[in-house]
Write a protein that holds these residues in place. Structure first.
Motif, PDB file in Angstrom:
ATOM      1  N   MET A  13      31.651  38.725  28.200  1.00 33.85           N
ATOM      2  CA  MET A  13      31.431  39.693  30.288  1.00 33.85           C
ATOM      3  C   MET A  13      31.993  40.195  29.904  1.00 33.85           C
ATOM      4  SD  MET A  13      33.656  38.108  33.156  1.00 33.85           S
ATOM      5  CE  MET A  13      33.687  38.478  34.896  1.00 33.85           C
ATOM      6  N   ALA A  14      31.917  42.151  30.273  1.00 31.92           N
ATOM      7  CA  ALA A  14      32.019  42.545  29.793  1.00 31.92           C
ATOM      8  C   ALA A  14      33.684  42.990  30.861  1.00 31.92           C
ATOM      9  CB  ALA A  14      31.374  44.239  31.127  1.00 31.92           C
ATOM     10  N   ALA A  15      35.012  44.051  30.062  1.00 33.89           N
ATOM     11  CA  ALA A  15      36.327  43.320  29.932  1.00 33.89           C
ATOM     12  C   ALA A  15      36.833  44.353  31.751  1.00 33.89           C
ATOM     13  CB  ALA A  15      36.769  43.968  29.230  1.00 33.89           C
ATOM     14  N   GLY A  16      36.255  45.411  32.146  1.00 36.20           N
ATOM     15  CA  GLY A  16      36.441  46.037  33.093  1.00 36.20           C
ATOM     16  C   GLY A  16      36.410  44.961  34.294  1.00 36.20           C
ATOM     17  N   PRO A  17      34.885  44.093  34.293  1.00 30.98           N
ATOM     18  CA  PRO A  17      35.128  43.858  35.717  1.00 30.98           C
ATOM     19  C   PRO A  17      36.259  42.453  35.458  1.00 30.98           C
ATOM     20  CG  PRO A  17      33.004  44.421  35.406  1.00 30.98           C
ATOM     21  CD  PRO A  17      34.372  45.150  33.823  1.00 30.98           C
ATOM     22  N   LEU A  18      36.589  41.854  34.468  1.00 29.71           N
ATOM     23  CA  LEU A  18      37.727  41.175  34.725  1.00 29.71           C
ATOM     24  C   LEU A  18      37.859  40.894  34.163  1.00 29.71           C
ATOM     25  CD1 LEU A  18      37.558  37.614  33.802  1.00 29.71           C
ATOM     26  CD2 LEU A  18      37.442  38.800  31.563  1.00 29.71           C
ATOM     27  N   PHE A  19      39.532  42.542  34.298  1.00 30.27           N
ATOM     28  CA  PHE A  19      40.433  42.402  34.387  1.00 30.27           C
ATOM     29  C   PHE A  19      41.432  43.980  35.510  1.00 30.27           C
ATOM     30  CE2 PHE A  19      39.803  40.302  30.028  1.00 30.27           C
ATOM     31  CZ  PHE A  19      40.576  39.646  30.466  1.00 30.27           C
ATOM     32  N   GLY A  20      39.223  44.837  35.527  1.00 32.47           N
ATOM     33  CA  GLY A  20      39.959  46.028  36.688  1.00 32.47           C
ATOM     34  C   GLY A  20      41.317  45.352  38.009  1.00 32.47           C
ATOM     35  N   ASP A  21      40.032  44.005  38.866  1.00 31.48           N
ATOM     36  CA  ASP A  21      41.020  43.893  39.971  1.00 31.48           C
ATOM     37  C   ASP A  21      42.354  42.785  39.772  1.00 31.48           C
ATOM     38  OD1 ASP A  21      38.935  45.342  41.301  1.00 31.48           O
ATOM     39  OD2 ASP A  21      37.793  43.641  41.658  1.00 31.48           O
ATOM     40  N   MET A  22      42.672  42.360  38.479  1.00 30.49           N
ATOM     41  CA  MET A  22      43.968  41.702  37.865  1.00 30.49           C
ATOM     42  C   MET A  22      45.026  42.550  38.248  1.00 30.49           C
ATOM     43  SD  MET A  22      44.397  39.741  35.135  1.00 30.49           S
ATOM     44  CE  MET A  22      42.480  39.028  35.328  1.00 30.49           C
ATOM     45  N   VAL A  23      45.035  43.958  38.022  1.00 27.84           N
ATOM     46  CA  VAL A  23      46.017  44.588  37.728  1.00 27.84           C
ATOM     47  C   VAL A  23      46.511  44.942  39.576  1.00 27.84           C
ATOM     48  CG1 VAL A  23      47.219  46.847  37.802  1.00 27.84           C
ATOM     49  CG2 VAL A  23      44.980  45.937  35.613  1.00 27.84           C
ATOM     50  N   LYS A  24      46.224  44.619  40.225  1.00 26.04           N
ATOM     51  CA  LYS A  24      46.283  44.332  41.835  1.00 26.04           C
ATOM     52  C   LYS A  24      46.588  43.214  41.905  1.00 26.04           C
ATOM     53  CE  LYS A  24      42.903  48.793  43.167  1.00 26.04           C
ATOM     54  NZ  LYS A  24      41.998  48.616  44.133  1.00 26.04           N
ATOM     55  N   ARG A  25      46.408  42.664  42.172  1.00 21.08           N
ATOM     56  CA  ARG A  25      46.636  41.191  41.889  1.00 21.08           C
ATOM     57  C   ARG A  25      47.872  40.664  41.718  1.00 21.08           C
ATOM     58  NH1 ARG A  25      41.374  39.430  41.425  1.00 21.08           N
ATOM     59  NH2 ARG A  25      41.055  39.317  38.915  1.00 21.08           N
ATOM     60  N   ILE A  26      48.004  41.020  40.122  1.00 24.16           N
ATOM     61  CA  ILE A  26      49.315  41.313  39.262  1.00 24.16           C
ATOM     62  C   ILE A  26      50.447  41.783  40.235  1.00 24.16           C
ATOM     63  CG2 ILE A  26      51.031  41.530  38.076  1.00 24.16           C
ATOM     64  CD1 ILE A  26      48.664  41.042  36.106  1.00 24.16           C
ATOM     65  N   GLU A  27      50.267  43.329  40.341  1.00 27.68           N
ATOM     66  CA  GLU A  27      51.375  43.684  41.079  1.00 27.68           C
ATOM     67  C   GLU A  27      51.394  43.635  42.801  1.00 27.68           C
ATOM     68  OE1 GLU A  27      49.178  48.005  41.006  1.00 27.68           O
ATOM     69  OE2 GLU A  27      50.414  47.546  39.147  1.00 27.68           O
ATOM     70  N   SER A  28      50.764  42.279  43.575  1.00 31.37           N
ATOM     71  CA  SER A  28      51.119  42.615  44.286  1.00 31.37           C
ATOM     72  C   SER A  28      51.791  41.314  44.552  1.00 31.37           C
ATOM     73  CB  SER A  28      49.398  41.795  45.218  1.00 31.37           C
ATOM     74  OG  SER A  28      49.102  41.072  44.482  1.00 31.37           O
ATOM     75  N   ARG A  29      52.218  40.373  43.293  1.00 27.02           N
ATOM     76  CA  ARG A  29      52.608  39.303  43.618  1.00 27.02           C
ATOM     77  C   ARG A  29      54.280  39.630  43.161  1.00 27.02           C
ATOM     78  NH1 ARG A  29      47.668  37.672  44.791  1.00 27.02           N
ATOM     79  NH2 ARG A  29      46.905  35.560  44.702  1.00 27.02           N
ATOM     80  N   ARG A  30      54.214  40.257  42.557  1.00 23.74           N
ATOM     81  CA  ARG A  30      55.817  41.163  42.933  1.00 23.74           C
ATOM     82  C   ARG A  30      56.556  40.517  41.811  1.00 23.74           C
ATOM     83  NH1 ARG A  30      56.121  46.375  44.604  1.00 23.74           N
ATOM     84  NH2 ARG A  30      57.586  46.230  45.199  1.00 23.74           N
ATOM     85  N   ALA A  31      56.840  39.599  41.590  1.00 25.29           N
ATOM     86  CA  ALA A  31      57.538  38.432  40.816  1.00 25.29           C
ATOM     87  C   ALA A  31      56.649  37.375  40.489  1.00 25.29           C
ATOM     88  CB  ALA A  31      58.744  38.170  41.351  1.00 25.29           C
ATOM     89  N   VAL A  32      57.282  37.520  38.663  1.00 25.63           N
ATOM     90  CA  VAL A  32      56.359  36.260  38.228  1.00 25.63           C
ATOM     91  C   VAL A  32      57.480  35.605  37.334  1.00 25.63           C
ATOM     92  CG1 VAL A  32      55.338  37.486  36.557  1.00 25.63           C
ATOM     93  CG2 VAL A  32      54.387  34.829  37.208  1.00 25.63           C
ATOM     94  N   HIS A  33      57.824  33.647  36.847  1.00 26.43           N
ATOM     95  CA  HIS A  33      58.419  33.356  35.813  1.00 26.43           C
ATOM     96  C   HIS A  33      57.386  33.150  34.662  1.00 26.43           C
ATOM     97  CE1 HIS A  33      61.024  30.680  34.372  1.00 26.43           C
ATOM     98  NE2 HIS A  33      60.697  29.711  34.225  1.00 26.43           N
ATOM     99  N   PHE A  34      58.573  33.310  33.304  1.00 27.44           N
ATOM    100  CA  PHE A  34      57.291  33.019  32.263  1.00 27.44           C
ATOM    101  C   PHE A  34      58.006  32.150  31.136  1.00 27.44           C
ATOM    102  CE2 PHE A  34      60.241  36.553  31.557  1.00 27.44           C
ATOM    103  CZ  PHE A  34      60.418  36.733  29.894  1.00 27.44           C
ATOM    104  N   SER A  35      57.251  31.802  30.168  1.00 24.83           N
ATOM    105  CA  SER A  35      57.850  31.085  29.144  1.00 24.83           C
ATOM    106  C   SER A  35      56.888  31.563  28.146  1.00 24.83           C
ATOM    107  CB  SER A  35      58.023  29.588  29.051  1.00 24.83           C
ATOM    108  OG  SER A  35      56.394  28.709  28.923  1.00 24.83           O
TER     109      SER A  35
END
Length: 225
Positions: free
Chosen positions: A1-23
């Protein structure tokens, strides 16, 4: 799958969440923490074991604070990519890479410009149904994320390709990211609690020590005089 469509809109979704927990789990250790996603003001806290030692980190765009009690009355050592001491100068490339990569949106931006990713299938990550993708990026793709004055210092370290696997949940957010550099084991980061109400603050100034400034070494031309 082309990476641009797969990840392009994900940046906006990540930034809209403002915070995340990680391990995370990688070749040098394991740990967990929180990320506040706020552009150049993004910041991260981490607690875990690295190279067999208990470690705490707080990472900001201009500094990395490392838990350290070697100086009386202080709990943290501050390293800066622009610090005037010799230790900060020596560690500047490492600090720059850490601060540039702390924001998961920056990682996703790299993937958006990569070669097509392959769909592996659907898998569960924790309690989430995800779609698993795999691909690769060139390590040198990180260079534009770093300050211009440091790019030359790290250019030789960012060579070859990095194998990447991404598990994307039904909200279009990364549930897990795995990256593997040549000759190393994978570093796997799992993201949960997107949009959580959390903040990461700098340590109190009276708990922070800066690296001591070492006297300049005599040059060979002066013969030590």
């Amino acid at each position: 799958m082309a990476a641009g469509p797969l990840f392009g809109d994900m940046v906006k979704r990540i930034e809209s969440r403002r915070a995340v927990h990680f391990s995370s789990q990688g070749p040098t250790g394991t740990g967990s923490g929180d990320i506040v996603i706020d552009g150049a003001k993004s910041r991260l806290s981490f607690s875990g074991d690295q190279n067999g030692e208990s470690t705490e980190l707080r990472v900001f765009g201009d500094s990395v604070y490392i838990s350290d009690t070697s100086q009386p009355g202080r709990k943290w050592l501050r390293l800066s990519a622009t610090g005037g001491d010799q230790l900060s100068a020596m560690m500047a490339p490492v600090v720059a890479v850490i601060t540039a990569s702390l924001n998961p949106a920056n990682q996703v931006r790299l993937y958006a410009g990569a070669a097509p990713f392959m769909t592996v299938g659907t898998e569960r990550v924790g309690d989430r149904q995800t779609t698993h993708y795999k691909g690769s990026i060139q390590a040198a793709a990180m260079l534009p994320l770093l300050p211009a004055e440091l790019q030359a210092q790290v250019r030789d370290r960012l060579t070859g390709s990095v194998a990447v696997e991404v598990w994307i949940d039904q909200d279009g957010l990364p549930a897990r990211i795995s990256s593997t550099k040549p000759g190393e084991g994978p570093t796997v980061t799992t993201y949960t609690r997107w949009g959580q109400d959390v903040d990461v603050t700098r340590p109190a100034e009276d708990e922070v020590a800066d690296p001591p400034r070492l006297p300049p070494q005599p040059s060979a031309s002066t013969g030590g005089h």
